[in-house]
Every structure is written in structure tokens, then in C-alpha cells.
Design an enzyme around this catalytic site. Structure first.
Site, PDB file in Angstrom:
ATOM      1  CG  ASN A 108      -1.877  -1.189   1.183  1.00  0.00           C
ATOM      2  OD1 ASN A 108      -2.014  -1.841   0.153  1.00  0.00           O
ATOM      3  ND2 ASN A 108      -2.512  -1.475   2.306  1.00  0.00           N
ATOM      4  CG  HIS A 125       3.774  -1.650  -4.941  1.00  0.00           C
ATOM      5  ND1 HIS A 125       2.618  -2.379  -5.006  1.00  0.00           N
ATOM      6  CD2 HIS A 125       4.755  -2.463  -5.410  1.00  0.00           C
ATOM      7  CE1 HIS A 125       2.878  -3.596  -5.479  1.00  0.00           C
ATOM      8  NE2 HIS A 125       4.175  -3.678  -5.720  1.00  0.00           N
TER       9      HIS A 125
HETATM   10  C1  BJW Z   1      -9.973  -7.506   2.084  1.00  0.00           C
HETATM   11  C2  BJW Z   1     -10.948  -6.712   2.604  1.00  0.00           C
HETATM   12  C3  BJW Z   1     -10.969  -6.601   3.982  1.00  0.00           C
HETATM   13  C4  BJW Z   1     -11.205  -6.646   0.515  1.00  0.00           C
HETATM   14  N1  BJW Z   1     -10.061  -7.250   4.711  1.00  0.00           N
HETATM   15  N2  BJW Z   1      -9.077  -8.147   2.814  1.00  0.00           N
HETATM   16  C5  BJW Z   1       5.450 -12.358 -13.477  1.00  0.00           C
HETATM   17  C6  BJW Z   1       4.336 -12.923 -14.076  1.00  0.00           C
HETATM   18  C7  BJW Z   1       3.365 -12.115 -14.670  1.00  0.00           C
HETATM   19  C8  BJW Z   1       3.486 -10.724 -14.687  1.00  0.00           C
HETATM   20  C9  BJW Z   1       4.586 -10.174 -14.095  1.00  0.00           C
HETATM   21  C10 BJW Z   1       5.544 -10.976 -13.497  1.00  0.00           C
HETATM   22  N3  BJW Z   1       6.498 -10.163 -12.977  1.00  0.00           N
HETATM   23  C11 BJW Z   1       6.151  -8.881 -13.224  1.00  0.00           C
HETATM   24  C12 BJW Z   1       4.994  -8.876 -13.910  1.00  0.00           C
HETATM   25  C13 BJW Z   1       4.283  -7.656 -14.383  1.00  0.00           C
HETATM   26  C14 BJW Z   1       3.514  -6.928 -13.319  1.00  0.00           C
HETATM   27  C15 BJW Z   1       2.452  -7.861 -12.738  1.00  0.00           C
HETATM   28  O1  BJW Z   1       2.574  -8.405 -11.668  1.00  0.00           O
HETATM   29  N4  BJW Z   1       1.328  -7.989 -13.428  1.00  0.00           N
HETATM   30  C16 BJW Z   1       0.209  -8.799 -12.939  1.00  0.00           C
HETATM   31  C17 BJW Z   1      -1.092  -8.017 -13.088  1.00  0.00           C
HETATM   32  C18 BJW Z   1       0.202 -10.133 -13.597  1.00  0.00           C
HETATM   33  N5  BJW Z   1       4.398  -6.448 -12.248  1.00  0.00           N
HETATM   34  C19 BJW Z   1       5.102  -5.343 -12.380  1.00  0.00           C
HETATM   35  O2  BJW Z   1       5.064  -4.682 -13.413  1.00  0.00           O
HETATM   36  C20 BJW Z   1       5.980  -4.913 -11.228  1.00  0.00           C
HETATM   37  N6  BJW Z   1       7.270  -4.607 -11.721  1.00  0.00           N
HETATM   38  C21 BJW Z   1       8.158  -5.550 -12.034  1.00  0.00           C
HETATM   39  O3  BJW Z   1       7.990  -6.703 -11.786  1.00  0.00           O
HETATM   40  O4  BJW Z   1       9.269  -5.062 -12.652  1.00  0.00           O
HETATM   41  C22 BJW Z   1      10.221  -5.962 -13.204  1.00  0.00           C
HETATM   42  C23 BJW Z   1      11.092  -5.222 -14.189  1.00  0.00           C
HETATM   43  C24 BJW Z   1      12.252  -5.821 -14.607  1.00  0.00           C
HETATM   44  C25 BJW Z   1      13.066  -5.172 -15.517  1.00  0.00           C
HETATM   45  C26 BJW Z   1      12.722  -3.919 -15.991  1.00  0.00           C
HETATM   46  C27 BJW Z   1      11.583  -3.314 -15.574  1.00  0.00           C
HETATM   47  C28 BJW Z   1      10.755  -3.971 -14.672  1.00  0.00           C
HETATM   48  C29 BJW Z   1       5.453  -3.633 -10.593  1.00  0.00           C
HETATM   49  C30 BJW Z   1       4.124  -3.790  -9.956  1.00  0.00           C
HETATM   50  C31 BJW Z   1       3.651  -2.435  -9.440  1.00  0.00           C
HETATM   51  C32 BJW Z   1       2.209  -2.473  -8.953  1.00  0.00           C
HETATM   52  N7  BJW Z   1       1.750  -1.150  -8.768  1.00  0.00           N
HETATM   53  C33 BJW Z   1       0.423  -0.928  -8.209  1.00  0.00           C
HETATM   54  C34 BJW Z   1       0.150   0.598  -8.193  1.00  0.00           C
HETATM   55  C35 BJW Z   1       0.919   1.271  -7.062  1.00  0.00           C
HETATM   56  C36 BJW Z   1       0.633   2.718  -6.978  1.00  0.00           C
HETATM   57  C37 BJW Z   1      -0.804   3.019  -6.663  1.00  0.00           C
HETATM   58  O5  BJW Z   1      -1.291   2.680  -5.565  1.00  0.00           O
HETATM   59  O6  BJW Z   1      -1.459   3.601  -7.516  1.00  0.00           O
HETATM   60  O7  BJW Z   1       0.355  -1.459  -6.885  1.00  0.00           O
HETATM   61  S1  BJW Z   1      -0.889  -1.797  -9.068  1.00  0.00           S
HETATM   62  C38 BJW Z   1      -1.808  -2.188  -7.639  1.00  0.00           C
HETATM   63  O8  BJW Z   1      -1.828  -3.610  -7.428  1.00  0.00           O
HETATM   64  C39 BJW Z   1      -1.027  -1.590  -6.455  1.00  0.00           C
HETATM   65  C40 BJW Z   1      -1.169  -2.655  -5.423  1.00  0.00           C
HETATM   66  O9  BJW Z   1      -0.147  -2.531  -4.452  1.00  0.00           O
HETATM   67  C41 BJW Z   1      -1.075  -3.907  -6.237  1.00  0.00           C
HETATM   68  C42 BJW Z   1      -1.622  -5.110  -5.558  1.00  0.00           C
HETATM   69  O10 BJW Z   1      -2.984  -5.014  -5.340  1.00  0.00           O
HETATM   70  P1  BJW Z   1      -3.583  -5.543  -3.966  1.00  0.00           P
HETATM   71  O11 BJW Z   1      -3.048  -4.755  -2.858  1.00  0.00           O
HETATM   72  O12 BJW Z   1      -3.434  -7.000  -3.886  1.00  0.00           O
HETATM   73  O13 BJW Z   1      -5.123  -5.111  -4.128  1.00  0.00           O
HETATM   74  P2  BJW Z   1      -6.301  -5.831  -4.917  1.00  0.00           P
HETATM   75  O14 BJW Z   1      -7.349  -4.805  -5.194  1.00  0.00           O
HETATM   76  O15 BJW Z   1      -5.804  -6.603  -6.063  1.00  0.00           O
HETATM   77  O16 BJW Z   1      -6.883  -6.883  -3.891  1.00  0.00           O
HETATM   78  C43 BJW Z   1      -7.519  -6.497  -2.692  1.00  0.00           C
HETATM   79  C44 BJW Z   1      -7.719  -7.732  -1.849  1.00  0.00           C
HETATM   80  O17 BJW Z   1      -8.252  -7.333  -0.606  1.00  0.00           O
HETATM   81  C45 BJW Z   1      -8.708  -8.752  -2.447  1.00  0.00           C
HETATM   82  O18 BJW Z   1      -8.128 -10.052  -2.366  1.00  0.00           O
HETATM   83  C46 BJW Z   1      -9.920  -8.635  -1.537  1.00  0.00           C
HETATM   84  O19 BJW Z   1     -10.623  -9.862  -1.399  1.00  0.00           O
HETATM   85  C47 BJW Z   1      -9.284  -8.230  -0.247  1.00  0.00           C
HETATM   86  N8  BJW Z   1     -10.151  -7.503   0.664  1.00  0.00           N
HETATM   87  N9  BJW Z   1     -11.732  -6.223   1.545  1.00  0.00           N
HETATM   88  C48 BJW Z   1      -9.152  -8.032   4.068  1.00  0.00           C
HETATM   89  N10 BJW Z   1     -11.923  -5.840   4.586  1.00  0.00           N
END
Ligand code: BJW
Length: 250
Positions: A108, A125
Site C-alpha cells: 500500500n 510500491h
Molecule cells: C480484504 C478486505 C478486507 C477486501 N479485509 N481483505 C510475473 C508474471 C506475470 C506478470 C509479471 C511478473 N512479474 C512482473 C509482472 C508484471 C507486473 C504484474 O505483476 N502484473 C500482474 C497483473 C500479472 N508487475 C510489475 O510490473 C511490477 N514490476 C516488475 O515486476 O518489474 C520488473 C522489471 C524488470 C526489468 C525492468 C523493468 C521492470 C510492478 C508492480 C507495481 C504495482 N503497482 C500498483 C500501483 C501502485 C501505486 C498506486 O497505488 O497507484 O500497486 S498496481 C496495484 O496492485 C497496487 C497494489 O499494491 C497492487 C496489488 O494489489 P492488492 O493490494 O493485492 O489489491 P487488490 O485490489 O488486487 O486486492 C484487494 C484484496 O483485498 C482482495 O483479495 C480482496 O478480497 C481483499 N479484501 N476487503 C481483508 N476488509
């Protein structure tokens, strides 16, 4: 604390927490949901319903429409400023005081863990309250407010952007190294409110599994890592975490 006396946690889970030398926690957007901050992959409401948040969190989106992306983050900064830590954040701050070593790895960017009193935090992040130059990545603390959106870097004239990690960008090297080694070295790993889809954060709980750590998940919905967890606890973290802390350290 808003603990739920009806929670019945498995006895070995409570004992493991009481005996733990190093507890490692990974949090995602779900822990802040009960503070009124929207998550990423659940239904969006209001002004931003027409945009996919994932499509706004990329350098390409910023290049194409810096005004829109800056305004989206300005809206979120405002939400965060008005939000308060919820009982889930507060319970983690209490847990940190009860165990010999505690590391909180968060995806977060909202700073609510800091505001709840947590100390040892690894921000994977970035943080939405900081601003940096899109050209050279250097942190900028002051700029001219002349109506231009986004504002410009006072050093080089580049556009300013939030200091967060977008898709396709590398996580800060030291931060990721610390997170991986912590996941490997702690004896208990809790994944809380994370959809476990976004890499590399999603691989941290699996790293803990691979090293034979005790793993706990707190989430109202199943995620890809749920089947691998020793203790998948289904429900909102604002209810489960205070009850868990109360059960382990009454
Ligand atoms: C509750 C609840 C309650 C509800 N109690 N729970 C390998 C495989 C495939 C793809 C990739 C890979 N490696 C890298 C990638 C690409 C990409 C990626 O992962 N893509 C996927 C979509 C597949 N990753 C990247 O690009 C990362 N960079 C990287 O790997 O660089 C390598 C590189 C190498 C060489 C050159 C250049 C690069 C970077 C990832 C950055 C993510 N950024 C964000 C935005 C941050 C800024 C902002 O806030 O605006 O981060 S995206 C967004 O998703 C944010 C979050 O931190 C992140 C994760 O989301 P999160 O926190 O899990 O939220 P949700 O909404 O998904 O889920 C919420 C959960 O809460 C749910 O499960 C609910 O059920 C639950 N919930 N109420 C408890 N009350």
C-alpha cells in the site's frame, strides 16, 4: 479494540504466534478497505468508474495522459488524507510490540500503517504522499503552483508524478531485497488483504511456504495462494486481526 469474542482460532496457530521470534506480514489494499480506501480489483464507484485503475498505474498512461493520471492520484491523496487507520492497522501496531522481531511489508502507498503506529515498515510500491520527477526519478518537495497539471520539476522542467511503482517499473532494489530475505527468514508469514496477483509481491508468501514457514492468510475472498496457506482465515482484516491479537496476547 474491536475484537470479536466469537472467533475460534486453532490452538496451534495461537501457540505459534506466542512462540514466534520474527513475524513477517504482507499487506495489500484490502487492509485499508475498511478505512474507506477503494481496492484495485474490486468494483470501483463514482467518478472513476469509467477507468480501470490498473490502466492508470503505468508509465504509458502517464505519457499519454499525464493530466488524468495526476488528477487520479490527487483524488486518491485526498481520500488518504481524510482516512483513518482502522482496527486492522491498529492491531498490527500492537502485534509489533508483542513479538521480538516484526517486519511489515506493505504494497500500500497510503501511509496508514505509519499513522497506526507501526514502526518497521517496508514499502514495496512507494508512497502516494511523495512526488518525484518523471524524467530523472529524483524526489521533489516543492514546486510552483501555477495552475499547470501536472506541475513541473523546478530543477529540469520535467513533469512531476507520484513516487509510486507502476506496472512495468522495477521495485526499488534494496526494498525488494529486504522483503525477500525477510520472507525467507521470519518464522511466521501473514498475507493480509492482498489479491496475490501482482508480482513480485505475490511471490513473497510462496517464498515463505517454500522455506517451511507457518503461513496465515486473512481475506474475505479466496486468492491464488489460499490453498498453500496453513491457516486461511476468511473475513475482513478489521475484524479478524484484533481478535487474533487478543487471542494470542490477552
Ligand atoms: C480484504 C478486505 C478486507 C477486501 N479485509 N481483505 C510475473 C508474471 C506475470 C506478470 C509479471 C511478473 N512479474 C512482473 C509482472 C508484471 C507486473 C504484474 O505483476 N502484473 C500482474 C497483473 C500479472 N508487475 C510489475 O510490473 C511490477 N514490476 C516488475 O515486476 O518489474 C520488473 C522489471 C524488470 C526489468 C525492468 C523493468 C521492470 C510492478 C508492480 C507495481 C504495482 N503497482 C500498483 C500501483 C501502485 C501505486 C498506486 O497505488 O497507484 O500497486 S498496481 C496495484 O496492485 C497496487 C497494489 O499494491 C497492487 C496489488 O494489489 P492488492 O493490494 O493485492 O489489491 P487488490 O485490489 O488486487 O486486492 C484487494 C484484496 O483485498 C482482495 O483479495 C480482496 O478480497 C481483499 N479484501 N476487503 C481483508 N476488509
Amino acid at each position: 479494540m474491536n475484537s470479536n469474542p466469537h472467533h475460534n482460532f486453532p490452538r496451534p496457530l495461537i501457540t505459534a504466534l506466542q512462540m514466534a521470534q520474527h513475524v513477517v506480514v504482507l499487506t495489500g489494499a484490502g487492509i485499508s478497505a475498511e478505512s474507506g480506501i477503494p481496492t484495485f480489483r474490486e468494483a470501483q464507484t463514482g467518478l472513476w468508474a469509467q477507468y480501470d485503475p490498473q490502466e492508470l498505474a503505468t508509465p504509458q498512461a502517464f505519457r499519454q495522459n499525464p493530466h488524468l493520471v495526476w488528477e487520479w492520484y490527487a483524488w486518491r491523496r485526498n481520500l488518504v488524507a481524510r482516512a483513518k487507520p482502522n482496527p486492522g492497522h491498529l492491531a498490527l501496531a500492537v502485534m509489533e510490540k508483542r513479538v521480538p522481531q516484526f517486519t511489515l511489508i506493505t504494497q500500500n502507498v497510503d501511509g496508514l500503517h505509519q499513522r497506526a503506529g507501526s514502526q518497521n515498515i517496508v514499502e514495496l510500491h512507494g508512497n502516494i504522499t511523495r512526488t518525484k520527477c518523471f524524467e530523472d526519478g529524483r524526489i521533489v518537495t516543492e514546486w510552483a503552483e501555477n495552475g499547470e497539471i501536472p506541475p513541473r520539476c523546478p530543477r529540469c522542467g520535467g513533469l512531476l508524478r507520484p513516487d509510486v511503482v507502476w506496472f512495468g517499473e522495477r521495485l526499488p532494489v534494496n526494498v525488494l531485497r529486504t522483503a525477500v530475505s525477510t520472507a525467507q527468514s521470519g518464522d511466521i508469514f501473514l498475507a493480509i488483504g492482498a489479491s496475490a496477483i501482482v508480482q513480485p509481491a505475490a511471490s513473497l508468501p510462496l517464498e515463505a511456504v517454500r522455506r517451511g514457514k507457518i503461513t496465515i492468510e486473512i481475506n474475505p475472498s479466496p486468492t491464488p495462494i489460499t490453498p498453500s496457506m496453513h491457516y486461511p482465515l476468511s473475513g475482513p482484516s478489521g475484524r479478524i486481526l484484533p481478535a487474533l491479537v487478543q487471542a494470542a496476547w490477552p
